[in-house]
Design an enzyme around this catalytic site. Structure first.
Site, short mmCIF file in Angstrom:
data_model
loop_
_atom_site.label_atom_id
_atom_site.label_comp_id
_atom_site.label_asym_id
_atom_site.label_seq_id
_atom_site.Cartn_x
_atom_site.Cartn_y
_atom_site.Cartn_z
NE ARG A 81 33.20 42.61 -3.55
CZ ARG A 81 32.78 41.64 -2.74
NH1 ARG A 81 33.63 40.92 -2.03
NH2 ARG A 81 31.48 41.40 -2.63
CD GLN A 99 29.99 36.06 3.42
OE1 GLN A 99 29.63 35.02 3.96
NE2 GLN A 99 30.72 36.09 2.33
NE ARG A 104 31.76 42.36 5.28
CZ ARG A 104 31.76 41.63 4.17
NH1 ARG A 104 32.80 41.63 3.36
NH2 ARG A 104 30.72 40.88 3.86
CG HIS A 182 38.25 39.58 3.18
ND1 HIS A 182 38.71 39.57 1.89
CD2 HIS A 182 37.13 38.82 3.19
CE1 HIS A 182 37.88 38.84 1.15
NE2 HIS A 182 36.92 38.38 1.92
CG ASP A 227 35.95 30.54 -0.61
OD1 ASP A 227 36.66 30.83 0.38
OD2 ASP A 227 34.76 30.89 -0.71
CD GLU A 286 40.08 36.44 3.14
OE1 GLU A 286 39.36 36.36 4.15
OE2 GLU A 286 39.66 36.19 2.00
C1 BG6 Z 1 36.14 35.19 1.39
C2 BG6 Z 1 35.30 33.96 1.61
O1 BG6 Z 1 36.93 35.43 2.50
O2 BG6 Z 1 35.30 36.30 1.17
C3 BG6 Z 1 34.40 33.74 0.40
O3 BG6 Z 1 36.12 32.85 1.85
C4 BG6 Z 1 33.59 34.99 0.13
O4 BG6 Z 1 33.56 32.64 0.63
C5 BG6 Z 1 34.52 36.18 0.00
O5 BG6 Z 1 32.84 34.81 -1.07
C6 BG6 Z 1 33.82 37.51 -0.25
O6 BG6 Z 1 32.88 37.77 0.71
P1 BG6 Z 1 32.02 39.08 0.64
O7 BG6 Z 1 30.99 38.96 1.74
O8 BG6 Z 1 32.94 40.23 0.87
O9 BG6 Z 1 31.39 39.12 -0.73
#
Ligand code: BG6
Length: 329
Positions: A81, A99, A104, A182, A227, A286
């Site tokens: 994170r 997701q 990653r 990101h 977002d 991003e």
């Molecule tokens: C962002 C998205 O890029 O990443 C969000 O637009 C998302 O919708 C965020 O919540 C975090 O994603 P993750 O999978 O790393 O928790």
């Protein structure tokens, strides 16, 4: 150097030697391999092989420029994170793929012999990493690819990420993907931050079923969860941190869109790997290709580049002067 042990010999996952004299393979948190880049002029960066994830970028004063959560879990399969997660082969969570894709949370390896770059970079401080799909990956995304990532520190301490993704299919099968760097920028206080370069653009609002809107007004400021996927943006975006008197400049190439994300208080509390108050000290901007997926025919390669610099904000009668940043050289 408690968690940062220099490896005497390359570990199994890293295997190949590092080409740059300013790169060093170390063990990071939880024994995960990381490469530390130290530019002779003082800037530095750290890249975990887990996710090819940049977790640190410091200027020549040793100030950290990226945000990494104090609760980040440095353990597969959870992505780290903060820093710069690589979202591939998809941004977001459409369809059956997880997701933000799987790049990653896979273990990358050091790329001993990358094909030459078409443009020559003067940087001698870099690392080349590579990801190829495993048999397990092929079950969830049945496409052959080679994903090469170069992370480099430029002469002024700039952080450059260059991705080259090649379709290595032998049976002529094309594939499509979406992508994002990101990046979590470290900011002093989100309420003091402005983003320049995205005003008046169209965006898809992730908080409203990806409905399309047009940004109104001046620079973007923050007072609640955001977002948004800004579409077809300029190649240069500035993130102005008024309190720190620092401006991040993001330059991108091959990545038409830009995602802006801050989870704000409620979502922050819902994330296990994110502190309740940490949303105040980060902003994701991003460089991305989301609206129009990129398609590669067999044998084709795509390149997407992001360059970050951090410069002192210029002042003009007490105001930050973004025009200088955006339109200056
Ligand atoms: C962002 C998205 O890029 O990443 C969000 O637009 C998302 O919708 C965020 O919540 C975090 O994603 P993750 O999978 O790393 O928790």
């Amino acid at each position: 150097m408690s968690s940062e042990k220099v490896l005497s010999s390359a570990s199994a996952s890293a295997s190949a030697p590092l080409a740059s004299p300013h790169a060093e393979l170390c063990r990071g948190i939880n024994g995960l391999d990381k490469v530390v880049l130290r530019d002779p002029r003082g800037s530095s960066a750290e890249v975990y092989l887990y996710g090819a994830h940049v977790t640190s970028w410091k200027n020549d004063h040793g100030e950290e420029l990226l945000f990494v959560s104090s609760k980040a879990i440095f353990k597969p399969p959870k992505a780290i994170r903060g820093g710069i997660p690589i979202c591939f082969p998809q941004f977001s969570n459409i369809g059956s793929l997880e997701q933000h894709g799987f790049a990653r949370n896979r273990l990358w390896t050091i790329d001993a012999d990358p094909p030459p770059f078409s443009t020559t970079s003067s940087s001698k401080t870099f690392v080349d990493l590579i990801l190829k799909p495993s048999e397990e990956d092929m079950k969830i995304w049945a496409h052959s690819f080679e994903f090469r990532l170069r992370v480099a520190l430029g002469p002024g301490g700039d952080l450059l990420l260059t991705s080259r993704i090649r379709n290595t299919s032998v049976d002529g099968k094309p594939f499509s993907f979406t992508f994002a760097y990101h990046t979590y920028f470290s900011v002093s206080d989100i309420s003091e931050v402005r983003v320049e370069g995205l005003e008046t653009l169209d965006y898809l609002d992730n908080l409203q079923n990806r409905e399309r809107f047009t940004e109104q007004g001046d620079a973007i400021t923050f007072e609640s969860e955001v977002d948004k996927i800004y579409l077809s943006t300029p190649t240069k975006i500035a993130i102005l941190d008024h309190e720190k008197k620092r401006t991040f400049v993001l330059r991108k190439d091959g990545l038409p869109d830009a995602v802006v994300w801050n989870p704000w208080d409620k979502k922050a509390k819902a994330m296990v790997d994110f502190g309740d108050e940490e949303y105040k000290h980060m902003l994701c901007v991003e460089a991305a290709a989301v609206e129009k997926p990129i398609t590669l025919k067999a044998g084709e390669e795509w390149k997407g580049r992001q360059e970050l610099s951090a410069v002192p904000s210029s002042y003009c009668s007490g105001q930050l002067d973004p025009q200088k940043v955006l339109h200056g050289s």
